[in-house]
Design an enzyme around this catalytic site. Structure first.
Site, PDB file in Angstrom:
ATOM      1  N   LYS A 165       0.851  -1.189   0.000  1.00  0.00           N
ATOM      2  CA  LYS A 165       0.000   0.000   0.000  1.00  0.00           C
ATOM      3  C   LYS A 165       0.889   1.242   0.000  1.00  0.00           C
ATOM      4  O   LYS A 165       1.880   1.300   0.752  1.00  0.00           O
ATOM      5  CB  LYS A 165      -0.886  -0.010   1.253  1.00  0.00           C
ATOM      6  CG  LYS A 165      -1.858  -1.205   1.308  1.00  0.00           C
ATOM      7  CD  LYS A 165      -2.997  -1.069   0.318  1.00  0.00           C
ATOM      8  CE  LYS A 165      -4.051  -2.136   0.519  1.00  0.00           C
ATOM      9  NZ  LYS A 165      -5.187  -2.001  -0.408  1.00  0.00           N
ATOM     10  N   ASP A 190      -0.776  -0.435  -4.369  1.00  0.00           N
ATOM     11  CA  ASP A 190      -2.188  -0.030  -4.338  1.00  0.00           C
ATOM     12  C   ASP A 190      -2.278   1.270  -3.544  1.00  0.00           C
ATOM     13  O   ASP A 190      -1.839   1.334  -2.390  1.00  0.00           O
ATOM     14  CB  ASP A 190      -3.006  -1.139  -3.657  1.00  0.00           C
ATOM     15  CG  ASP A 190      -4.505  -0.891  -3.702  1.00  0.00           C
ATOM     16  OD1 ASP A 190      -4.936   0.187  -4.171  1.00  0.00           O
ATOM     17  OD2 ASP A 190      -5.257  -1.786  -3.259  1.00  0.00           O
ATOM     18  N   GLU A 215      -2.393   0.412  -8.527  1.00  0.00           N
ATOM     19  CA  GLU A 215      -3.829   0.192  -8.379  1.00  0.00           C
ATOM     20  C   GLU A 215      -4.499   1.436  -7.810  1.00  0.00           C
ATOM     21  O   GLU A 215      -4.044   1.988  -6.808  1.00  0.00           O
ATOM     22  CB  GLU A 215      -4.021  -1.007  -7.445  1.00  0.00           C
ATOM     23  CG  GLU A 215      -5.445  -1.506  -7.301  1.00  0.00           C
ATOM     24  CD  GLU A 215      -5.509  -2.733  -6.369  1.00  0.00           C
ATOM     25  OE1 GLU A 215      -4.482  -3.444  -6.235  1.00  0.00           O
ATOM     26  OE2 GLU A 215      -6.563  -2.958  -5.771  1.00  0.00           O
ATOM     27  N   ASP A 240      -9.686  -0.563  -9.281  1.00  0.00           N
ATOM     28  CA  ASP A 240     -10.364  -1.381  -8.265  1.00  0.00           C
ATOM     29  C   ASP A 240     -11.674  -0.656  -7.913  1.00  0.00           C
ATOM     30  O   ASP A 240     -12.717  -0.911  -8.530  1.00  0.00           O
ATOM     31  CB  ASP A 240      -9.423  -1.545  -7.053  1.00  0.00           C
ATOM     32  CG  ASP A 240     -10.048  -2.213  -5.843  1.00  0.00           C
ATOM     33  OD1 ASP A 240     -11.259  -2.478  -5.849  1.00  0.00           O
ATOM     34  OD2 ASP A 240      -9.336  -2.482  -4.849  1.00  0.00           O
ATOM     35  N   LYS A 264     -13.540  -7.803  -7.943  1.00  0.00           N
ATOM     36  CA  LYS A 264     -13.976  -8.318  -6.646  1.00  0.00           C
ATOM     37  C   LYS A 264     -15.456  -8.644  -6.775  1.00  0.00           C
ATOM     38  O   LYS A 264     -16.252  -7.763  -7.161  1.00  0.00           O
ATOM     39  CB  LYS A 264     -13.793  -7.269  -5.545  1.00  0.00           C
ATOM     40  CG  LYS A 264     -12.344  -6.980  -5.211  1.00  0.00           C
ATOM     41  CD  LYS A 264     -12.232  -5.995  -4.068  1.00  0.00           C
ATOM     42  CE  LYS A 264     -10.766  -5.635  -3.844  1.00  0.00           C
ATOM     43  NZ  LYS A 264     -10.597  -4.566  -2.843  1.00  0.00           N
TER      44      LYS A 264
HETATM   45  O1  LIG Z   1      -7.627  -9.413   1.110  1.00  0.00           O
HETATM   46  C1  LIG Z   1      -6.450  -9.002   1.101  1.00  0.00           C
HETATM   47  O2  LIG Z   1      -5.509  -9.783   1.219  1.00  0.00           O
HETATM   48  C2  LIG Z   1      -6.152  -7.535   1.046  1.00  0.00           C
HETATM   49  C3  LIG Z   1      -6.614  -6.880  -0.207  1.00  0.00           C
HETATM   50  C4  LIG Z   1      -6.632  -5.379  -0.168  1.00  0.00           C
HETATM   51  O3  LIG Z   1      -5.663  -4.778  -0.533  1.00  0.00           O
HETATM   52  C5  LIG Z   1      -7.823  -4.703   0.276  1.00  0.00           C
HETATM   53  C6  LIG Z   1      -8.410  -5.101   1.475  1.00  0.00           C
HETATM   54  C7  LIG Z   1      -9.522  -4.467   1.947  1.00  0.00           C
HETATM   55  C8  LIG Z   1     -10.089  -3.438   1.226  1.00  0.00           C
HETATM   56  C9  LIG Z   1      -9.523  -3.035   0.029  1.00  0.00           C
HETATM   57  C10 LIG Z   1      -8.400  -3.672  -0.472  1.00  0.00           C
HETATM   58  C11 LIG Z   1      -7.905  -3.242  -1.795  1.00  0.00           C
HETATM   59  O4  LIG Z   1      -7.576  -4.051  -2.668  1.00  0.00           O
HETATM   60  O5  LIG Z   1      -7.904  -2.055  -2.049  1.00  0.00           O
HETATM   61 MG   LIG Z   2      -7.317  -2.037  -4.105  1.00  0.00          MG
END
Ligand SMILES: O=C(O)CCC(=O)c1ccccc1C(=O)O
Ligand SMILES: [Mg+2]
Length: 370
Positions: A165, A190, A215, A240, A264
C-alpha cells in the site's frame, strides 16, 4: 428446474486479525462479516459471505447496511419471486439500487447451491479452466523494516506476487527500500485513491521501479482523470474501487483509464457480473485478477472459483486462511503450496462450514423460512 429454497440463514460474525492491516485510510484490526446459508428442499446448503466492512471506508456499504438490505429487501424478493438459476439474480435484485456487497452475499450462495445441486464444482459451473491458481499476498504494514521481513517470509512460502500500500506521504522511500532488497520481485502498489492529478510528476517518477501496475491511484469513483494519468505514465494503471458494474469496466477500457482490472465479486454485485466483466476484458485483451477483501473462507472460496476462469492471468490477492486468521470458519482451511492454491474438485465451493468455529465467532443470527 427452479431452485426450491426452504430457508435463508444469516450470521453476523466477528474475528480479530492476527496483525493489523493498514492503508492510508486507516487500520483494520478486527473483521466483521455476514455468512449467508441458503437451504433447498433436498438439504443442500449454498454458502455466501457479505464482505462489507464495519465502517464505510472502502465502499459506502457496511455490515449493518448489508444486513438491512438482505433482511428487508433481498431475502424477501427471493422469497416472493423465487429464482430458477443464479444467473437470474441480477434481474431479481434490479429493483434495489447498488448495495452490491449485500447482493453478492446472497447471489454467491445461490451459485454454490446450484453447483451442489448439479453435483459439480462451482469453478466448473462458471466456466473455470485452471486446476490450481497462483497465490498473491498484500502487505499492509507501513513500517519498512517489518514489511521487508514479512515479504521475505512470503517469498519463502512461494507467493508469486506481492502488493504493498502506498500514499504520497510514503511511496518512493518505501518502494525503493523494497526494490533494494528484492530487485526482481513481481511487485505492485495499491494507492486506494491517495493521489490526485496534481501528483502526476510524483506518479511518473514511480515508473523507474518497474511495478507490475499501480492500483487505483486517483478518485474512488473516477475514470476520467485516470485516463489522463495513464497517458502520462508507463506503469499500467489497474482499477479497483471505480469499477462497480460491467458498464464501468467497458467505459474505463474505452477511455483508456486502465490497462488492468481487479475484479472483486462483492464490489460488482456477484459472480454473474464478475463473469461478464471477465468475458469483456478477455475480448479486449485486458488482463484481470481477483481482488481480496480481508475475507473469511467462504468469500475466499468463491474467489478461487472465479480466479480459475481463463482471463485471470495475473496472480490475485488470494492467500491462505492463515494470512489473517488464527482459525478460519471453513474446513479444510485454504492452503498455499509452493505459491499455488488448488481449485477444489468436490461439488460447490468445495469447503464446508466449521460449525464449531462459526458458533464461536457469531455475534448475531437470524433465520428466514420460505
Ligand atoms: O484481502 C487481502 O488480502 C487484502 C486486499 C486489499 O488490498 C484490500 C483489502 C480491503 C479493502 C480493500 C483492499 C484493496 O484491494 O484495495
Ligand atoms: Mg485495491
Amino acid at each position: 428446474m427452479a431452485l426450491d429454497i426452504k430457508a435463508v440463514n444469516l450470521s453476523i460474525i466477528k474475528m480479530p486479525l492476527k496483525h493489523p492491516f493498514t492503508t492510508h485510510l486507516g487500520s483494520v484490526t478486527e473483521r466483521e462479516g455476514i455468512i449467508v446459508e441458503v437451504e433447498d428442499s433436498n438439504g443442500f446448503i449454498g454458502y455466501g459471505e457479505g464482505v462489507a466492512f464495519s465502517s464505510p471506508w472502502y465502499t459506502e456499504e457496511t455490515v449493518q447496511t448489508s444486513y438491512h438490505m438482505l433482511k428487508d429487501f433481498l431475502v424477501p424478493l427471493l422469497k416472493k419471486k423465487g429464482i430458477s438459476h443464479p444467473d437470474g439474480a441480477i434481474a431479481l435484485f434490479s429493483s434495489v439500487r447498488r448495495n452490491h456487497m449485500a447482493k453478492a452475499a446472497l447471489e454467491t450462495a445461490l451459485w454454490d447451491l446450484q453447483a451442489k445441486k448439479e453435483g459439480i464444482p462451482l469453478s466448473k459451473l462458471i466456466g473455470g479452466t485452471m486446476e490450481a491458481i497462483p497465490a498473491g499476498v498484500v502487505v499492509g504494514n507501513p513500517n519498512l523494516p517489518e514489511a521487508l521481513k514479512q515479504i521475505e517470509g512470503y517469498l519463502e512460502q512461494g507467493f508469486k506476487r506481492v502488493k504493498v500500500k502506498i500514499s504520497p506521504e510514503d511511496d518512493y522511500q518505501y518502494i525503493s527500500g523494497i526494490r533494494k532488497q528484492f530487485p526482481d520481485l513481481p511487485l505492485m502498489a495499491d494507492a486506494n485513491s491517495a493521489y490526485s492529478l496534481k501528483d502526476v510528476n510524483r506518479l511518473k517518477a514511480l515508473d523507474e521501479y518497474g511495478l507490475l501496475m499501480i492500483e487505483q491511484p486517483l478518485g474512488f469513483d473516477d475514470i476520467v482523470d485516470h485516463a489522463k494519468l495513464q497517458a502520462q505514465i508507463e506503469t499500467p494503471i489497474c482499477l479497483d474501487e471505480s469499477i462497480v458494474t460491467f458498464d464501468d469496466a467497458r467505459k474505463a477500457v474505452e477511455l483508456g483509464s486502465c490497462k488492468v482490472i481487479n475484479i472483486k465479486i462483492g464490489r460488482v454485485g456477484g459472480i454473474g457480473e464478475a463473469k461478464r466483466i471477465h468475458d469483456y476484458c478477455v475480448s479486449k485483451g485486458i488482463p484481470v485478477w481477483a481482488g481480496g477483501m480481508i475475507e473469511f473462507g467462504i468469500s475466499r472460496a468463491h474467489n478461487i472459483a472465479l480466479a480459475s476462469l481463463p482471463g485471470f492471468t495475473i496472480p490475485g490477492d488470494i492467500s491462505g486462511s492463515d494470512r489473517y486468521w488464527e482459525q478460519d470458519i471453513i474446513e479444510p482451511e485454504i492452503k498455499v503450496h509452493n505459491g499455488m492454491i488448488k481449485v477444489p474438485e468436490s461439488p460447490g465451493i468445495g469447503f464446508e462450514l466449521n460449525r464449531e468455529r462459526l458458533k464461536e465467532v457469531t455475534v448475531f443470527e437470524d433465520r428466514f423460512e420460505f
